[in-house]
Write an enzyme that holds these catalytic residues in place. Sequence first.
Site, PDB file in Angstrom:
ATOM      1  N   LEU A 204       0.855  -1.188   0.000  1.00  0.00           N
ATOM      2  CA  LEU A 204       0.000   0.000   0.000  1.00  0.00           C
ATOM      3  C   LEU A 204       0.893   1.241   0.000  1.00  0.00           C
ATOM      4  CD1 LEU A 204      -2.690  -0.873   2.718  1.00  0.00           C
ATOM      5  CD2 LEU A 204      -3.136  -0.482   0.292  1.00  0.00           C
ATOM      6  N   HIS A 205       0.665   2.132  -0.959  1.00  0.00           N
ATOM      7  CA  HIS A 205       1.440   3.369  -0.919  1.00  0.00           C
ATOM      8  C   HIS A 205       0.775   4.538  -1.608  1.00  0.00           C
ATOM      9  CE1 HIS A 205       2.528   2.249  -5.043  1.00  0.00           C
ATOM     10  NE2 HIS A 205       2.926   3.501  -5.213  1.00  0.00           N
ATOM     11  N   ARG A 206      -0.241   4.333  -2.420  1.00  0.00           N
ATOM     12  CA  ARG A 206      -0.815   5.434  -3.184  1.00  0.00           C
ATOM     13  C   ARG A 206      -1.558   6.408  -2.266  1.00  0.00           C
ATOM     14  NH1 ARG A 206      -0.214   5.462  -8.465  1.00  0.00           N
ATOM     15  NH2 ARG A 206       0.553   3.539  -9.423  1.00  0.00           N
ATOM     16  N   ARG A 239       6.034   5.829   2.910  1.00  0.00           N
ATOM     17  CA  ARG A 239       4.846   6.678   2.861  1.00  0.00           C
ATOM     18  C   ARG A 239       3.729   6.124   3.744  1.00  0.00           C
ATOM     19  NH1 ARG A 239       2.692  10.526   0.270  1.00  0.00           N
ATOM     20  NH2 ARG A 239       0.436  10.609   0.051  1.00  0.00           N
ATOM     21  N   ASP A 277      -1.600  -1.841  -4.609  1.00  0.00           N
ATOM     22  CA  ASP A 277      -2.049  -0.682  -5.374  1.00  0.00           C
ATOM     23  C   ASP A 277      -0.931  -0.182  -6.288  1.00  0.00           C
ATOM     24  OD1 ASP A 277      -0.343   0.491  -3.546  1.00  0.00           O
ATOM     25  OD2 ASP A 277      -1.853   1.764  -2.601  1.00  0.00           O
TER      26      ASP A 277
END
Length: 375
Positions: A204-206, A239, A277
């Site tokens: 997950l990073h967006r 992030r 993602d």
Amino acid sequence: MPRIICVAGARPNFMKVKPVMDALEQRGAEVVLVHTGQHYDAAMNDVFFADLGLRQPDRHLGTGSGSHAEQTARVMLAFEPLVTELRPDAVVVVGDVTSTLACALVAAKAGVPVAHVESGLRSRDWSMPEEVNRVATDRLSDLLFAPSPDGVDNLRAEGYHEDQIHLAGNVMIDTLFANLDRALASDVLHRYGLTPGGYALATLHRPANVDDSGMLAGLLKALAEVARQLPVILPVHPRTAARLEEAGLPDGIRLVPPAGYLDFIALQASARLVLTDSGGVQEETTALGVPCLTMRDSTERPITLTEGTNILVGRDPERIIGTALRVLVEPPAKRSPALWDGHAGTRIADVLLAYLAAPGRLRPTDLRQAVSEAA
């Protein structure tokens, strides 16, 4: 032989640019590797370059982070004097990060041919900064190297000339295949006490997923339900780390440090299921034949849906959970698109060098010399 600048600004860019660099250098071109410094993690940098077998950049612009406008401006201000100094015959940009667009804009204004690797991908989601970068970079570029037929279709529909468009294949898969044996020899599964096929891998990073606390909580709920079936391993993207701390981590999700390239490929290859993602992970899981659920509302890589192992599940927790449980019982068939064969970099280098050597075509250095003499 021509002098060609290859630009990279973030970790995925280096995976994409290396096959092109290698092929150009094998053909005698002078390649200058420029790291814009858009993303830079001192702790990960050395191991990442070692994993890829990539030489250190020839120039590091050190532009750092900031808003999209700040990053674009910093990269342009740092890159323009370099183009003036080096007088390259072409600039190769890859992917869709801010550095890609910024350097393409500088080169185009300087009259230097621009080659865009991974051209033509479209999500049609204008809330994604990457979509703006993709479309604008393609418009600035002289040569457009698409990784898949849908990219070619998009470029034709947007009115590009046929001699600009080239179906090259996927450079990410070049890098994957070149390093797969080394990745599979990694001891990362042993280190984490995992068995092949005995865990799910998540990323997950967006911003749309991790910056919205409600959205992140829903995605974590979905991952927690998957973890009731098998362990979920989540390498913590820088992030995401702070957001997870704020949201609280449900039971069953195991955080691990950010993985180097070889370790991450090994984790993907042996996972029973990947939830992500990330755009690149959609491609890598397709090449590896591993089921992938993409937790986004759109994808710029639709070929991984029609000719790969990827399923676009959106961000509704119940849909993610239901699809994951179904895939664990009945995984999608393994299939991979044409030209994802490990030779995309070679095709790109051949086209670019032929373009630069075309009879009657003035190189940028020749053009500037002619203008200077006329003055």
